[in-house]
Structure formats: structure tokens, C-alpha cells
Design a protein around this motif. Structure first.
Motif, PDB file in Angstrom:
ATOM      1  N   TRP A  87      10.224  -7.345  -8.516  1.00 58.83           N
ATOM      2  CA  TRP A  87       8.823  -7.029  -8.745  1.00 58.83           C
ATOM      3  C   TRP A  87       7.969  -7.598  -7.622  1.00 58.83           C
ATOM      4  O   TRP A  87       8.092  -8.756  -7.276  1.00 58.83           O
ATOM      5  CB  TRP A  87       8.358  -7.608 -10.082  1.00 58.83           C
ATOM      6  CG  TRP A  87       8.916  -6.858 -11.250  1.00 58.83           C
ATOM      7  CD1 TRP A  87      10.093  -7.093 -11.886  1.00 58.83           C
ATOM      8  CD2 TRP A  87       8.330  -5.731 -11.901  1.00 58.83           C
ATOM      9  NE1 TRP A  87      10.265  -6.189 -12.904  1.00 58.83           N
ATOM     10  CE2 TRP A  87       9.202  -5.346 -12.935  1.00 58.83           C
ATOM     11  CE3 TRP A  87       7.145  -5.031 -11.708  1.00 58.83           C
ATOM     12  CZ2 TRP A  87       8.922  -4.267 -13.775  1.00 58.83           C
ATOM     13  CZ3 TRP A  87       6.875  -3.965 -12.549  1.00 58.83           C
ATOM     14  CH2 TRP A  87       7.761  -3.590 -13.563  1.00 58.83           C
ATOM     15  N   THR A  88       7.111  -6.768  -7.071  1.00 61.32           N
ATOM     16  CA  THR A  88       6.189  -7.205  -6.030  1.00 61.32           C
ATOM     17  C   THR A  88       4.767  -6.961  -6.530  1.00 61.32           C
ATOM     18  O   THR A  88       4.559  -6.273  -7.535  1.00 61.32           O
ATOM     19  CB  THR A  88       6.396  -6.408  -4.727  1.00 61.32           C
ATOM     20  OG1 THR A  88       6.119  -5.019  -4.995  1.00 61.32           O
ATOM     21  CG2 THR A  88       7.808  -6.561  -4.189  1.00 61.32           C
ATOM     22  N   HIS A  89       3.798  -7.507  -5.818  1.00 57.77           N
ATOM     23  CA  HIS A  89       2.395  -7.285  -6.179  1.00 57.77           C
ATOM     24  C   HIS A  89       2.087  -5.795  -6.209  1.00 57.77           C
ATOM     25  O   HIS A  89       1.433  -5.300  -7.134  1.00 57.77           O
ATOM     26  CB  HIS A  89       1.456  -7.966  -5.172  1.00 57.77           C
ATOM     27  CG  HIS A  89       1.608  -9.436  -5.128  1.00 57.77           C
ATOM     28  ND1 HIS A  89       0.911 -10.275  -5.948  1.00 57.77           N
ATOM     29  CD2 HIS A  89       2.405 -10.235  -4.369  1.00 57.77           C
ATOM     30  CE1 HIS A  89       1.254 -11.521  -5.701  1.00 57.77           C
ATOM     31  NE2 HIS A  89       2.153 -11.525  -4.743  1.00 57.77           N
ATOM     32  N   GLU A  90       2.551  -5.081  -5.195  1.00 58.87           N
ATOM     33  CA  GLU A  90       2.253  -3.652  -5.088  1.00 58.87           C
ATOM     34  C   GLU A  90       2.876  -2.878  -6.239  1.00 58.87           C
ATOM     35  O   GLU A  90       2.252  -1.984  -6.814  1.00 58.87           O
ATOM     36  CB  GLU A  90       2.761  -3.095  -3.753  1.00 58.87           C
ATOM     37  CG  GLU A  90       2.069  -3.645  -2.529  1.00 58.87           C
ATOM     38  CD  GLU A  90       2.536  -5.047  -2.143  1.00 58.87           C
ATOM     39  OE1 GLU A  90       3.686  -5.421  -2.465  1.00 58.87           O
ATOM     40  OE2 GLU A  90       1.732  -5.776  -1.550  1.00 58.87           O
ATOM     41  N   ARG A  91       4.127  -3.221  -6.594  1.00 56.02           N
ATOM     42  CA  ARG A  91       4.797  -2.505  -7.674  1.00 56.02           C
ATOM     43  C   ARG A  91       4.088  -2.765  -9.006  1.00 56.02           C
ATOM     44  O   ARG A  91       3.875  -1.840  -9.790  1.00 56.02           O
ATOM     45  CB  ARG A  91       6.260  -2.921  -7.777  1.00 56.02           C
ATOM     46  CG  ARG A  91       6.976  -2.199  -8.884  1.00 56.02           C
ATOM     47  CD  ARG A  91       8.436  -2.511  -8.949  1.00 56.02           C
ATOM     48  NE  ARG A  91       9.022  -1.861 -10.109  1.00 56.02           N
ATOM     49  CZ  ARG A  91      10.170  -2.218 -10.645  1.00 56.02           C
ATOM     50  NH1 ARG A  91      10.870  -3.184 -10.126  1.00 56.02           N
ATOM     51  NH2 ARG A  91      10.625  -1.594 -11.705  1.00 56.02           N
ATOM     52  N   ARG A  93       0.948  -3.579  -9.492  1.00 55.43           N
ATOM     53  CA  ARG A  93      -0.351  -2.900  -9.502  1.00 55.43           C
ATOM     54  C   ARG A  93      -0.198  -1.382  -9.665  1.00 55.43           C
ATOM     55  O   ARG A  93      -1.000  -0.739 -10.356  1.00 55.43           O
ATOM     56  CB  ARG A  93      -1.125  -3.247  -8.237  1.00 55.43           C
ATOM     57  CG  ARG A  93      -1.664  -4.668  -8.294  1.00 55.43           C
ATOM     58  CD  ARG A  93      -2.612  -4.971  -7.147  1.00 55.43           C
ATOM     59  NE  ARG A  93      -3.269  -6.232  -7.365  1.00 55.43           N
ATOM     60  CZ  ARG A  93      -2.980  -7.353  -6.709  1.00 55.43           C
ATOM     61  NH1 ARG A  93      -2.045  -7.350  -5.784  1.00 55.43           N
ATOM     62  NH2 ARG A  93      -3.624  -8.462  -6.976  1.00 55.43           N
ATOM     63  N   SER A  94       0.802  -0.795  -9.034  1.00 53.79           N
ATOM     64  CA  SER A  94       0.984   0.651  -9.177  1.00 53.79           C
ATOM     65  C   SER A  94       1.439   1.010 -10.592  1.00 53.79           C
ATOM     66  O   SER A  94       1.009   2.032 -11.134  1.00 53.79           O
ATOM     67  CB  SER A  94       1.961   1.188  -8.129  1.00 53.79           C
ATOM     68  OG  SER A  94       3.283   0.812  -8.432  1.00 53.79           O
ATOM     69  N   GLU A  95       2.295   0.186 -11.210  1.00 54.11           N
ATOM     70  CA  GLU A  95       2.712   0.437 -12.595  1.00 54.11           C
ATOM     71  C   GLU A  95       1.518   0.307 -13.535  1.00 54.11           C
ATOM     72  O   GLU A  95       1.380   1.076 -14.483  1.00 54.11           O
ATOM     73  CB  GLU A  95       3.819  -0.534 -13.008  1.00 54.11           C
ATOM     74  CG  GLU A  95       5.142  -0.332 -12.298  1.00 54.11           C
ATOM     75  CD  GLU A  95       5.843   0.943 -12.684  1.00 54.11           C
ATOM     76  OE1 GLU A  95       5.763   1.355 -13.859  1.00 54.11           O
ATOM     77  OE2 GLU A  95       6.479   1.551 -11.797  1.00 54.11           O
ATOM     78  N   GLU A 104      -5.011  -1.686 -15.274  1.00 55.13           N
ATOM     79  CA  GLU A 104      -5.014  -2.034 -13.851  1.00 55.13           C
ATOM     80  C   GLU A 104      -5.994  -3.177 -13.576  1.00 55.13           C
ATOM     81  O   GLU A 104      -5.664  -4.136 -12.870  1.00 55.13           O
ATOM     82  CB  GLU A 104      -5.382  -0.802 -13.021  1.00 55.13           C
ATOM     83  CG  GLU A 104      -5.354  -1.049 -11.529  1.00 55.13           C
ATOM     84  CD  GLU A 104      -5.705   0.202 -10.733  1.00 55.13           C
ATOM     85  OE1 GLU A 104      -5.384   0.221  -9.538  1.00 55.13           O
ATOM     86  OE2 GLU A 104      -6.293   1.143 -11.301  1.00 55.13           O
ATOM     87  N   ASP A 108      -4.919  -6.988 -12.489  1.00 55.41           N
ATOM     88  CA  ASP A 108      -5.467  -7.498 -11.232  1.00 55.41           C
ATOM     89  C   ASP A 108      -6.176  -8.834 -11.464  1.00 55.41           C
ATOM     90  O   ASP A 108      -6.021  -9.770 -10.682  1.00 55.41           O
ATOM     91  CB  ASP A 108      -6.417  -6.478 -10.620  1.00 55.41           C
ATOM     92  CG  ASP A 108      -6.817  -6.849  -9.210  1.00 55.41           C
ATOM     93  OD1 ASP A 108      -5.919  -7.137  -8.393  1.00 55.41           O
ATOM     94  OD2 ASP A 108      -8.034  -6.873  -8.922  1.00 55.41           O
ATOM     95  N   ARG A 112      -5.120 -12.463  -9.853  1.00 58.31           N
ATOM     96  CA  ARG A 112      -6.083 -13.195  -9.028  1.00 58.31           C
ATOM     97  C   ARG A 112      -6.513 -14.520  -9.644  1.00 58.31           C
ATOM     98  O   ARG A 112      -6.953 -15.413  -8.930  1.00 58.31           O
ATOM     99  CB  ARG A 112      -7.321 -12.331  -8.748  1.00 58.31           C
ATOM    100  CG  ARG A 112      -7.056 -11.261  -7.686  1.00 58.31           C
ATOM    101  CD  ARG A 112      -8.314 -10.545  -7.246  1.00 58.31           C
ATOM    102  NE  ARG A 112      -8.815  -9.663  -8.295  1.00 58.31           N
ATOM    103  CZ  ARG A 112      -9.979  -9.817  -8.925  1.00 58.31           C
ATOM    104  NH1 ARG A 112     -10.771 -10.805  -8.629  1.00 58.31           N
ATOM    105  NH2 ARG A 112     -10.357  -8.975  -9.870  1.00 58.31           N
TER     106      ARG A 112
END
Length: 190
Positions: A87-91, A93-95, A104, A108, A112
């Protein structure tokens, strides 16, 4: 004659940190997670770092010159850490974006609000996992309710879904008809 030429090596005693890594020349190398707090010996050459526990080699890594970075072998990780490895930040957030805008936004905010965003991974992934049980619409509505309540955890969203409060409209704050310093309103008497 030996097959390979002699290679100079340094030895260093290290203690395995809580994150199952040892620090050698400002770089962190993993060892099996069950060796946390153990004292080990490191054999350091120009190309490799080998870690030994009581004379038995437990890990071997190519040497890295990147300071303050880890070199981690996935098999050294506990199973709970391996689960989150992909799992990454991008994954995340996209999920979350696939679930809905409120999900979302909440995820986020969770990422943060932590000192290190990775500390929010467990909550975020847990919230995304609720979609299997409750569906995207309900999870997004629960995230909207959590945002209104200033709740920033998986437990809060799960409780909202369990109690069904995601299906009810939030109580609208009734504003007094007149604004004046002498008007106290209903909340004054509670």
C-alpha cells in the motif's frame, strides 16, 4: 590458491532495534523480526553486510551508501507489516476516490493528521475494507458523518455504519431568530 581474492572486512556489534533493523554507517539493514533487542554482530565489507547471531548468519544485504534509509527483506517483516507493504499513499488515495468524495476527504485528513502519514495507513485501509461489508454509498455517507463529527478513525466510521447513523440526516443546528446579547437561546438552560 583460493577461488576469490581476500576481501577486507570490519566487524561491529549491534543491537536490533524495535523496527527489526540494525544501523551500520548511517544505513539500516533488516534482520528477522524475532531478533528484536538481541545483540548481533555485523561483518561489513566493501560490497556486503552480513548479520550474525552467535556465529550463525541470519541476514545478508548488498551494502548501500544511502544515509538514513532502510534496506528491508520482506521475509524479515512480521506478517502484520507485510500486509501493508504494497500500500502506498497514491494507492490509498485512489481507492478512497473510488468510494466517494467524502471517503477521499476523510482518508486524506487521516493521513495528514498523523506525525508520519504511514501511521494512518491502518485506519485508512480499514475504512476501505468496510466497503466489502456495507457498500460504497454507505461508507461514503459514514465518512461524511465522521467529518461532521470531527472523528478521524476506523472505529468511528465502523460505529457509524454499525449503528446505521449514516442513513439518518444529521441534526440541523437551529439558529435563533434574533441575534442580540440578551437572547440566550435554548442551550443556555441545559
Amino acid at each position: 590458491m583460493p577461488d576469490e581474492p581476500y576481501e577486507y572486512a570490519e566487524w561491529k556489534r549491534c543491537r536490533v532495534n524495535l523496527d527489526y533493523h540494525v544501523e551500520i554507517a548511517k544505513h539500516y539493514y533488516s534482520v528477522p523480526h524475532n531478533l528484536v533487542h538481541q545483540e548481533v554482530e555485523a561483518r561489513i565489507t566493501q560490497k556486503t553486510v552480513e548479520i550474525f547471531l552467535r556465529g550463525k548468519r541470519v541476514a545478508s544485504h548488498l551494502r548501500s551508501t544511502l544515509p538514513h534509509r532502510p534496506t528491508t527483506i520482506p521475509e524479515h517483516m512480521p506478517s502484520s507489516h507485510r500486509r501493508y507493504r504494497d500500500w502506498t499513499h497514491e494507492r490509498i488515495r485512489s481507492e478512497a476516490a473510488k468510494v466517494g468524495p467524502d471517503a477521499e476527504t476523510l482518508i486524506d485528513v487521516i493521513l495528514r493528521s498523523r506525525p508520519h502519514p504511514e501511521q494512518g495507513f491502518r485506519s485508512a485501509i480499514g475504512i476501505l475494507g468496510l466497503v466489502k461489508r456495507y457498500g460504497q454509498e454507505r461508507v461514503d455517507a459514514a465518512c461524511a458523518r465522521a467529518l461532521l463529527l470531527n472523528a478521524r478513525s476506523y472505529k468511528s466510521v465502523a460505529a457509524i455504519l454499525k449503528n446505521g447513523t449514516d442513513r439518518t440526516a444529521p441534526h440541523a443546528e437551529e439558529a435563533p431568530i434574533l441575534f442580540h446579547t440578551n437572547i440566550r437561546g435554548r442551550s443556555y438552560y441545559n
